[in-house]
Design an enzyme around this catalytic site. Structure first.
Site, short mmCIF file in Angstrom:
data_model
loop_
_atom_site.label_atom_id
_atom_site.label_comp_id
_atom_site.label_asym_id
_atom_site.label_seq_id
_atom_site.Cartn_x
_atom_site.Cartn_y
_atom_site.Cartn_z
N ARG B 295 -9.35 -3.35 -55.10
CA ARG B 295 -9.16 -2.96 -53.70
C ARG B 295 -8.52 -1.59 -53.56
NH1 ARG B 295 -7.87 -8.91 -50.85
NH2 ARG B 295 -10.07 -9.51 -50.96
N TYR B 439 -17.45 -4.12 -49.48
CA TYR B 439 -17.19 -4.91 -50.70
C TYR B 439 -15.71 -5.01 -51.07
CZ TYR B 439 -17.89 -0.56 -53.62
OH TYR B 439 -17.84 0.67 -54.19
N GLU B 440 -15.45 -5.81 -52.07
CA GLU B 440 -14.07 -6.15 -52.46
C GLU B 440 -13.28 -6.75 -51.31
OE1 GLU B 440 -13.84 -6.15 -55.42
OE2 GLU B 440 -15.28 -4.65 -56.08
N GLY B 441 -13.94 -7.57 -50.52
CA GLY B 441 -13.30 -8.13 -49.32
C GLY B 441 -13.55 -7.20 -48.16
N GLN B 446 -9.53 -7.83 -45.15
CA GLN B 446 -8.30 -7.09 -45.46
C GLN B 446 -7.31 -7.20 -44.31
OE1 GLN B 446 -8.01 -5.80 -48.48
NE2 GLN B 446 -10.14 -6.34 -48.91
#
Lengths: 596, 596
Positions: B295, B439-441, B446
């Protein structure tokens, strides 16, 4: 494969219930466009765009256009679809009857244009450019030119282009280098290179009519020395049919981020035969007839990609199961809840919906002004409509494309990772939309046009004409307690609109850079206020329908909820633009170029 | 062809003058990283990224990755560049010495990471994913696993992946269907399909170590039943070298909007041999070690594309001649003035500059916390750093990618029509950047993590730890008259941060949807305040240098001007987020799903 279904109910809502197009048709002698006919045309348009154009949108993006030795081929299916488009009379709807057009209202043409462009924007550019070309010839051509070209452009047998940009000049057309040398027979030899020419070469029409900006050998420097020329791909023979091939060629196709099925051409003119249109050195005037047309169309691009993106995102949000609602399972029988239960997904969908429907209302509002400007019998009314169009055009172009881009980006975001994958179609909407804030005059140029030329250039008159209308609307609804807060907010913003204008005008007396330093924030502020005005109009209509009793409760309640969302969650951005604008030019100009 | 030159002066400004990395190195026993060594490494990094990686950025995008029967080939030059990257020790900089790493500070690794990612983001993903994989093994692996895998991952001989997402679940990992069946020898047979696996298969490394989330046959439902497995492409033999090919294969590559040189794979595991890492059913914990690393890296993606886009846009704005300055010609000897004279072009450039440099300051601020968390001898200090990182990670990921996307879009806009053409490289920056908010959440996730888990979940403690620091900063500078207005503004926003948190917390007691309804606006507000804090820190340092006398007046004056621009033109957006947030959940939840 994403689908597109024309939002007929939403379109009718604005056309019939909010703006009452029919009243205008009656007033302007357009009674032939009866409500039944209008409905039938919209329904046919919905079918055509769903069944013929939408299925070519993604394949067109994947395949793109091809060039081989100057010959450009459009993606598979485009040529046939264009033929069908012409055969069905979609292109000639608003064209003059004497040239084979159906003389239907401009506003109806715009509604169909929305569908065509939403289904397949790249496709829509071919007829779209032709309309601009035809409008310029109609406004500035000789009778002979009109007879010759409009009879072919109106039915779409030939298409047209606008050739303005050159490698070293886009915004600054005074730098144009293309030369036009007068010949003994009254024609000109045109030589030069034009770039970014949308639909400059393709295989969909028999002939292509280029409108080319060029300079005579003895022309004054700058924009005062630019003339406009008709330069056909095939020179028409005595019978008006395709004759000799003119000496112009497509040198290459640009590789673009999007709108890949639209051929963006480098056009090389090498002693090509051209014919002056309009007066010598008055080419920019003629060009603005095309440009204003194109700018409204480009503004609509924001709406169209936004609508297509929303339709997909909404379907996905109702279908995709992921996590449970924080307040408890909504679909306990399923593995997870559909993501439309999550507030942040709704924030994205509502932002999309609010901007799209506000942009549609704005588009149709200008469409009604187009009818008035074209067809009113009253000269003052025509002039008033033209003035309002002049004021609204840069706002439509820039605000609708800025918000449209935001909408398509949110449409990707709703899809999560799948939004980034080409097969789902969402990323194409964003790529295709991204050109809209750039071409037909960048949004920065629109903002300068609005604040510098239109607002300050008219000593505030064009703005006052609009704020007066808003003021009247607020006054007329003074007793309305249900929308009291919104009316007060709108009224306050409407007053602020004049105040910030005066502040900029005051600063601009000292420093001319103040106009450019405030213009973009001024334009965005204007857009937010206009959307507020139109959303309140829509909400009041919806409330009336609900009060009167209706079988469409969900539809009207959604309008009220979206208006509420817009006022509470998007309209607050307007103040950020006021604060930025009030910062003045110093905050932009204090650094030297070297300090960057 | 766009170039990339690492902004060494700007990097040193933040590292040396604003944050004093060297003091941390001394305090944490990292004195080997002397100022001279740091400078030398940064300079070598600048050369390597300019000469080796940047030239492959556009060709990588054009060519993309290829797949043939499960074998993935990266674009021409990538394999050789990766070899060089490893040979030069760029990948092993921060790795543990016992496994061949150089044990240099994490903060220095991040600075080099910025260069690599700015020059060629798609390339940077291959080592980037490996670092996450190595971090997870280091934190959760057995000694044997560490010895076996870290000795290959650290120098980059092998690379790693994170295999989380499946077709029906991304955010909601509780729905994972991949199964891991225990075997008599203590290993597991892993079967399932994973999608969106970055660098899942490629030709740059000898072996690929997949970290795969899967469920044991008897695992509890949901996220409590997920375990993490090491599933190597080639099973290591007794000597730790590549042995038997494991039964997993890349089924296909995704067709994406951007980052095309990064192979995004569908990975099929078919009774593949895997080894449990960490405890059974505690896979999510292990995963978060990777995710938090990823992240921060993804947040930096916003900075990196933004920086690359800015460098090109600035060069273009100084070069492109178009129109005259409204206040009079600046380059009368030329056909027109460079467009950097126009206020609206400066508005775009300054927005880019302000967000980029604010994002760099934020990145390096977290980098310093990484050093503290890794290397401080004091347990409380380590815990405090971890807590601050937990708070800042979602803000870095989401705010930096939202603003980064805006920056790349402006970078295109500065170029006008040329921005839309692939050859200029600007549109690639925007396409590549567009994945970062997803991406990555997703950024929505977030925001929920920030407001729900970190801020409200800690009863406000994590927020208070930050606001206290800002408060101290404001207090310490109380007498400062030059920045009095900015300090007052920052102080007010800092107070407001706590107030809006309390308001949300109060509403959330009644309705849990209030957290999700406020989260994105809360996160964006937080980002704007943090940037304000960091910009003020930077401006004060610049002012001190100017006051003390310096040969770099232009450099420091630019910092002051950019801080002024930020406060006057961007920071006002923070209030729009407060207003939107205060609208509460009703404005999002009142419509039924059917009413959309």
């Amino acid at each position: 494969m994403p689908e597109y279904n024309a939002p007929l109910r939403d379109m009718h809502f604005v056309m019939d219930e909010v703006l009452d197009f029919a009243a205008g048709y009656e007033a302007y002698g357009l009674e032939d466009a009866t409500p039944d006919l209008v409905s039938a045309i919209l329904e046919e348009g919905a079918k055509f765009t769903r069944d013929v154009l939408a299925p070519l949108n993604r394949t067109g993006d994947e395949e793109g256009c091809h060039i081989d030795n100057g010959v450009v081929t459009t993606p598979e299916g485009f040529k046939e679809a264009y033929q069908q488009y012409c055969d069905n009379g979609w292109g000639s709807m608003t064209g003059p009857a004497e040239y084979g057009g159906q003389a239907l209202p401009a506003s109806l043409g715009l509604a169909i244009g929305e569908m065509v462009a939403s289904a397949n924007y790249a496709f829509s550019m071919y007829p779209g450019l032709s309309h601009g070309c035809a409008a310029a010839i109609r406004a500035h051509g000789t009778q002979e030119q009109k007879d010759l070209y409009l009879s072919k452009l109106t039915p779409g047998t030939w298409t047209g282009t606008m050739c303005l940009t050159e490698p070293h000049c886009g915004t600054d057309l005074g730098l144009v280098k293309t030369r036009a040398v007068p010949q003994a027979d009254g024609s000109y030899k045109v030589t030069g290179t034009k770039i970014f020419i949308s639909c400059g070469e393709h295989d969909m029409a028999e002939n292509i009519i280029h409108l080319v900006l060029a300079k005579l050998p003895d022309a004054p420097a700058g924009t005062k020395g630019i003339s406009l020329f008709i330069v056909p791909k095939f020179l028409p023979d005595a019978s008006g049919e395709n004759g000799e091939r003119n000496s112009l060629i497509c040198g290459s196709l640009e590789h673009k981020m999007g709108i890949k099925a639209s051929a963006t051409c480098v056009m090389n003119f090498d002693d090509a035969t051209g014919f002056l249109i309009g007066d010598v050195n008055k080419g920019l005037n003629c060009m603005f007839t095309m440009m204003n047309h194109a700018r409204l169309g480009t503004g609509m691009q924001g709406l169209c990609h936004g609508e297509a993106s929303y339709q997909s995102a909404l379907a996905y949000a109702k279908d995709r199961l992921q996590m449970r609602a924080l307040s408890g399972p909504v679909a306990p029988e399923k593995a997870a809840d559909p993501i439309i239960v999550h507030p942040d997904v709704r924030r994205m969908l509502l932002t999309m919906k609010a901007f799209n429907e506000g942009n549609r209302a704005l588009t149709y509002y200008t469409a009604q002004l187009l009818d008035q400007a074209h067809y009113s019998q009253n000269e003052d009314e025509r002039a008033a409509a033209e003035a309002q169009l002049a004021f609204l055009t840069p706002i439509c172009k820039a605000f609708m494309t800025e918000t449209g881009l935001e909408v398509t980006s949110l449409g990707m975001q709703v899809f999560g990772g799948h939004g980034y994958i080409r097969e789902w179609g969402q990323e194409q909407q964003m790529r295709d939309c991204r050109i809209a804030p750039i071409y037909e005059g960048t949004n920065g140029i629109q903002a300068l046009d609005l604040l510098g030329r239109k607002v300050l250039g008219s000593q505030g008159k064009l703005l006052a004409a609009f704020t007066k209308q808003v003021h009247k609307f607020c006054q007329a609804n003074e007793g309305n307690s249900q929308f009291a807060a919104e009316l007060a907010k709108l009224s306050q913003l409407n007053g602020q609109w004049g105040e910030i204008t005066q502040r900029v005008a005051g600063r601009a007396m000292q420093n001319r850079e103040e106009v450019g330093a405030s213009s973009m924030d001024f334009l965005m502020f204007s857009g937010y206020v206009i959307h507020a005005f139109l959303w309140l109009k829509m909400a009041m209509v919806a409330q009336q329908k609900l009060d009167a009793g209706t079988s469409e409760e969900d539809f009207y309640k959604a309008k009220l909820a979206t208006q509420n969302f817009y006022f509470k969650r998007l309209l607050p951005r307007a103040q950020a633009h006021v604060e930025a604008l009030d910062a003045g030019a110093d905050s932009l100009m204090e650094m030297t170029a070297e300090q960057f």
